[in-house]
Motif scaffolding. Structure first.
Motif, PDB file in Angstrom:
ATOM      1  N   THR A  41       0.826  -1.210   0.000  1.00 41.72           N
ATOM      2  CA  THR A  41       0.000   0.000   0.000  1.00 41.72           C
ATOM      3  C   THR A  41       0.858   1.257   0.000  1.00 41.72           C
ATOM      4  OG1 THR A  41      -2.018   0.968   0.941  1.00 41.72           O
ATOM      5  CG2 THR A  41      -0.328   0.297   2.498  1.00 41.72           C
ATOM      6  N   ARG A  42       2.066   1.205   0.596  1.00 36.41           N
ATOM      7  CA  ARG A  42       2.961   2.367   0.533  1.00 36.41           C
ATOM      8  C   ARG A  42       3.488   2.600  -0.882  1.00 36.41           C
ATOM      9  NH1 ARG A  42       4.932   0.425   5.672  1.00 36.41           N
ATOM     10  NH2 ARG A  42       6.716  -0.582   4.655  1.00 36.41           N
ATOM     11  N   ALA A  43       3.494   1.534  -1.690  1.00 36.59           N
ATOM     12  CA  ALA A  43       4.011   1.649  -3.053  1.00 36.59           C
ATOM     13  C   ALA A  43       2.963   2.097  -4.058  1.00 36.59           C
ATOM     14  CB  ALA A  43       4.590   0.303  -3.494  1.00 36.59           C
ATOM     15  N   TRP A  44       1.726   2.236  -3.627  1.00 35.02           N
ATOM     16  CA  TRP A  44       0.626   2.586  -4.557  1.00 35.02           C
ATOM     17  C   TRP A  44      -0.391   3.399  -3.758  1.00 35.02           C
ATOM     18  CZ3 TRP A  44       1.079   1.694  -9.669  1.00 35.02           C
ATOM     19  CH2 TRP A  44      -0.054   1.786 -10.482  1.00 35.02           C
ATOM     20  N   ARG A  45       0.009   4.622  -3.420  1.00 39.94           N
ATOM     21  CA  ARG A  45      -0.765   5.416  -2.501  1.00 39.94           C
ATOM     22  C   ARG A  45      -1.973   6.061  -3.169  1.00 39.94           C
ATOM     23  NH1 ARG A  45      -1.498   4.142   1.691  1.00 39.94           N
ATOM     24  NH2 ARG A  45      -2.116   6.216   2.380  1.00 39.94           N
ATOM     25  N   PRO A  46      -3.105   6.130  -2.475  1.00 39.27           N
ATOM     26  CA  PRO A  46      -4.257   6.887  -2.983  1.00 39.27           C
ATOM     27  C   PRO A  46      -3.994   8.376  -2.836  1.00 39.27           C
ATOM     28  CG  PRO A  46      -4.687   6.145  -0.752  1.00 39.27           C
ATOM     29  CD  PRO A  46      -3.358   5.553  -1.143  1.00 39.27           C
ATOM     30  N   VAL A  47      -4.877   9.184  -3.400  1.00 38.86           N
ATOM     31  CA  VAL A  47      -4.752  10.630  -3.211  1.00 38.86           C
ATOM     32  C   VAL A  47      -5.529  11.082  -1.980  1.00 38.86           C
ATOM     33  CG1 VAL A  47      -4.342  11.091  -5.644  1.00 38.86           C
ATOM     34  CG2 VAL A  47      -6.692  11.092  -4.781  1.00 38.86           C
ATOM     35  N   GLU A  48      -6.379  10.200  -1.463  1.00 37.50           N
ATOM     36  CA  GLU A  48      -7.166  10.514  -0.274  1.00 37.50           C
ATOM     37  C   GLU A  48      -7.329   9.243   0.547  1.00 37.50           C
ATOM     38  OE1 GLU A  48     -11.618  12.244   0.908  1.00 37.50           O
ATOM     39  OE2 GLU A  48     -11.133  11.729  -1.171  1.00 37.50           O
ATOM     40  N   SER A  49      -7.181   9.350   1.857  1.00 41.83           N
ATOM     41  CA  SER A  49      -7.385   8.187   2.712  1.00 41.83           C
ATOM     42  C   SER A  49      -7.912   8.625   4.064  1.00 41.83           C
ATOM     43  CB  SER A  49      -6.086   7.389   2.889  1.00 41.83           C
ATOM     44  OG  SER A  49      -5.125   8.141   3.610  1.00 41.83           O
ATOM     45  N   GLU A  50      -8.545   7.669   4.734  1.00 40.76           N
ATOM     46  CA  GLU A  50      -9.113   7.949   6.057  1.00 40.76           C
ATOM     47  C   GLU A  50      -9.101   6.657   6.863  1.00 40.76           C
ATOM     48  OE1 GLU A  50     -13.461   9.297   7.801  1.00 40.76           O
ATOM     49  OE2 GLU A  50     -12.680  10.341   6.010  1.00 40.76           O
ATOM     50  N   ARG A  51      -8.851   6.771   8.159  1.00 42.31           N
ATOM     51  CA  ARG A  51      -8.808   5.599   9.015  1.00 42.31           C
ATOM     52  C   ARG A  51     -10.204   5.257   9.529  1.00 42.31           C
ATOM     53  NH1 ARG A  51      -4.423   2.858   8.171  1.00 42.31           N
ATOM     54  NH2 ARG A  51      -5.017   1.693  10.035  1.00 42.31           N
ATOM     55  N   LEU A  52     -10.480   3.978   9.606  1.00 39.36           N
ATOM     56  CA  LEU A  52     -11.666   3.454  10.267  1.00 39.36           C
ATOM     57  C   LEU A  52     -11.155   2.367  11.207  1.00 39.36           C
ATOM     58  CD1 LEU A  52     -14.753   3.244  10.621  1.00 39.36           C
ATOM     59  CD2 LEU A  52     -14.755   1.575   8.738  1.00 39.36           C
ATOM     60  N   GLY A  53     -10.818   2.763  12.425  1.00 35.62           N
ATOM     61  CA  GLY A  53     -10.132   1.835  13.310  1.00 35.62           C
ATOM     62  C   GLY A  53      -8.806   1.442  12.680  1.00 35.62           C
ATOM     63  N   GLU A  54      -8.602   0.127  12.508  1.00 31.49           N
ATOM     64  CA  GLU A  54      -7.383  -0.381  11.878  1.00 31.49           C
ATOM     65  C   GLU A  54      -7.577  -0.659  10.383  1.00 31.49           C
ATOM     66  OE1 GLU A  54      -4.917  -2.734  15.176  1.00 31.49           O
ATOM     67  OE2 GLU A  54      -6.976  -3.505  14.984  1.00 31.49           O
ATOM     68  N   TRP A  55      -8.664  -0.176   9.822  1.00 34.16           N
ATOM     69  CA  TRP A  55      -8.889  -0.231   8.377  1.00 34.16           C
ATOM     70  C   TRP A  55      -8.448   1.104   7.771  1.00 34.16           C
ATOM     71  CZ3 TRP A  55     -14.023  -2.886   6.544  1.00 34.16           C
ATOM     72  CH2 TRP A  55     -14.154  -4.136   7.177  1.00 34.16           C
ATOM     73  N   GLU A  56      -8.062   1.065   6.499  1.00 36.62           N
ATOM     74  CA  GLU A  56      -7.768   2.291   5.766  1.00 36.62           C
ATOM     75  C   GLU A  56      -8.696   2.380   4.567  1.00 36.62           C
ATOM     76  OE1 GLU A  56      -4.165   4.756   3.515  1.00 36.62           O
ATOM     77  OE2 GLU A  56      -3.883   2.636   4.020  1.00 36.62           O
ATOM     78  N   LEU A  57      -9.423   3.486   4.465  1.00 32.27           N
ATOM     79  CA  LEU A  57     -10.284   3.753   3.317  1.00 32.27           C
ATOM     80  C   LEU A  57      -9.463   4.575   2.322  1.00 32.27           C
ATOM     81  CD1 LEU A  57     -13.564   4.725   5.207  1.00 32.27           C
ATOM     82  CD2 LEU A  57     -12.602   2.459   4.744  1.00 32.27           C
ATOM     83  N   ARG A  58      -9.381   4.101   1.082  1.00 32.14           N
ATOM     84  CA  ARG A  58      -8.485   4.703   0.095  1.00 32.14           C
ATOM     85  C   ARG A  58      -9.265   5.090  -1.163  1.00 32.14           C
ATOM     86  NH1 ARG A  58      -4.446  -0.335  -0.369  1.00 32.14           N
ATOM     87  NH2 ARG A  58      -6.468  -1.268  -0.850  1.00 32.14           N
ATOM     88  N   ALA A  59      -8.965   6.275  -1.713  1.00 30.83           N
ATOM     89  CA  ALA A  59      -9.652   6.720  -2.930  1.00 30.83           C
ATOM     90  C   ALA A  59      -8.692   7.477  -3.829  1.00 30.83           C
ATOM     91  CB  ALA A  59     -10.847   7.607  -2.577  1.00 30.83           C
TER      92      ALA A  59
END
Length: 340
Positions: free
Chosen positions: A97-115
């Motif tokens: 995931t560090r090698a293919w970063r989204p332009v927007e992200s948000e944490r949901l607990g230990e989940w990452e929402l990526r867009a």
């Protein structure tokens, strides 16, 4: 299979073993030739109402009636790898995931929402690496709203087939109506043998994807968002084998160096020049650069159906570590609409 001291097959698993990797044998047919048995190995995802749900390494779920069981046992943890680098699923998930970063992200607990405006599922899916801090149905409602607010379908990326992967989550997503659309595999291997295979002569390395590189990239009409994703990562390199007479490059590739890991992607060759070692030259050049930066291990992602790429990477010493899947939200009247 478990065999008793008297030579009989025995079922030595119960509903208390849900979550463990098991091996079972069931009676699948009774034809003219006699009894026929089927063996299944995977994670016991559930055991309800007389039916076992077992998720195989590939992510496939198999339902087995309890009444058909003739043998079963818990499979001990896999021994340490003797080929290539050792790695946990969680480590590889973070590296990828560090090698293919989204332009927007948000944490949901230990989940990452990526867009990233829909550019690739990897950059537009929820990555669950622990507890979301809510019961799963509630967490999925948050995921659906978050992506809906951005005009995107909701995806959850999961993994199967290695220690610490998410067979139970896959089974629960399917129970809740989420649909698996795409599966691929994460392969890993030692880095030095890749650099040693051939000389990377004629390969140009750059920190940016220029117009020539993008001319060979399979995703046409690359947007500013896509360029941000392509350029994301701790140390990003783009490789180009120039084409003749100003044509699009003969071959390209991308590599992200992150500590001990080098991640390869977008290795593409002019169809007219395939089977001439172009991809190997590109990867050797990128591997040499990654070695200079202190990396020692390599990873890449390959689709299950891409037989050519799988053969190439296996020949370089890569081997599958785990499978990963993208589950799409259920299609219901209140989640369909423009832009989905």
């Amino acid at each position: 299979m478990e065999i008793s001291a008297h030579g009989r097959l025995e079922v030595r698993i119960t509903a208390a073993d849900v979550g463990k990797r098991v091996s079972v044998r069931r009676l699948s047919d009774l034809g003219a030739s006699g009894e026929k048995f089927t063996d299944t190995v995977g994670v016991l995802a559930s055991w309800d109402d007389g039916v076992l749900l077992i998720t195989r390494k590939s992510g496939e779920s198999v339902r087995i009636p309890e009444s058909s069981l003739v043998a079963g046992k818990v499979v001990p943890a896999a021994p340490a790898r003797r080929r290539g680098p050792a790695a946990s699923y969680e480590e590889l998930a973070h590296v990828a995931t560090r090698a293919w970063r989204p332009v927007e992200s948000e944490r949901l607990g230990e989940w990452e929402l990526r867009a990233a405006s829909g550019f690739t599922r990897r950059a537009n899916s929820a990555l669950p690496l622990g507890d979301p801090g809510l019961p799963l149905p509630d967490a999925l409602d948050v995921v659906r709203r978050w992506y809906g607010d951005r005009g995107l379908p909701a995806y959850v990326q999961t993994a199967t087939g290695a220690e610490g992967t998410q067979e139970l989550l896959c089974a629960e997503l399917e129970r809740l109506g989420w649909v698996r659309e795409v599966s691929a595999e994460m392969w890993i291997g030692a880095l030095a043998p890749i650099a040693d295979r051939v000389e990377g002569a004629g390969v140009v390395l750059s920190r940016e994807a220029d117009e020539a590189w993008l001319g060979r990239y399979q995703r046409k009409g690359v947007s500013e968002v896509a360029l941000k994703v392509l350029g994301s990562g701790p140390s990003v390199w783009f490789a180009t084998v120039p084409g003749e007479g100003g044509d699009a490059p003969a071959a390209i590739g991308r590599c992200v160096v992150d500590g001990r890991w080098a991640g390869f992607a977008a290795v593409e060759v002019d169809p007219a020049l395939r089977r001439q070692g172009m991809a190997t030259r590109v990867m050797a050049a990128l591997a040499g650069q990654a070695l200079d930066e202190g990396a020692s291990a390599a990873w890449l992602q390959v689709e299950t159906e891409n037989a050519g790429a799988r053969g190439l990477y296996a020949g370089m010493g890569f081997a599958a570590h785990h499978a990963y899947h993208h589950y799409r939200e259920p299609e219901t009247p209140d989640t369909t609409g423009a832009g989905r």
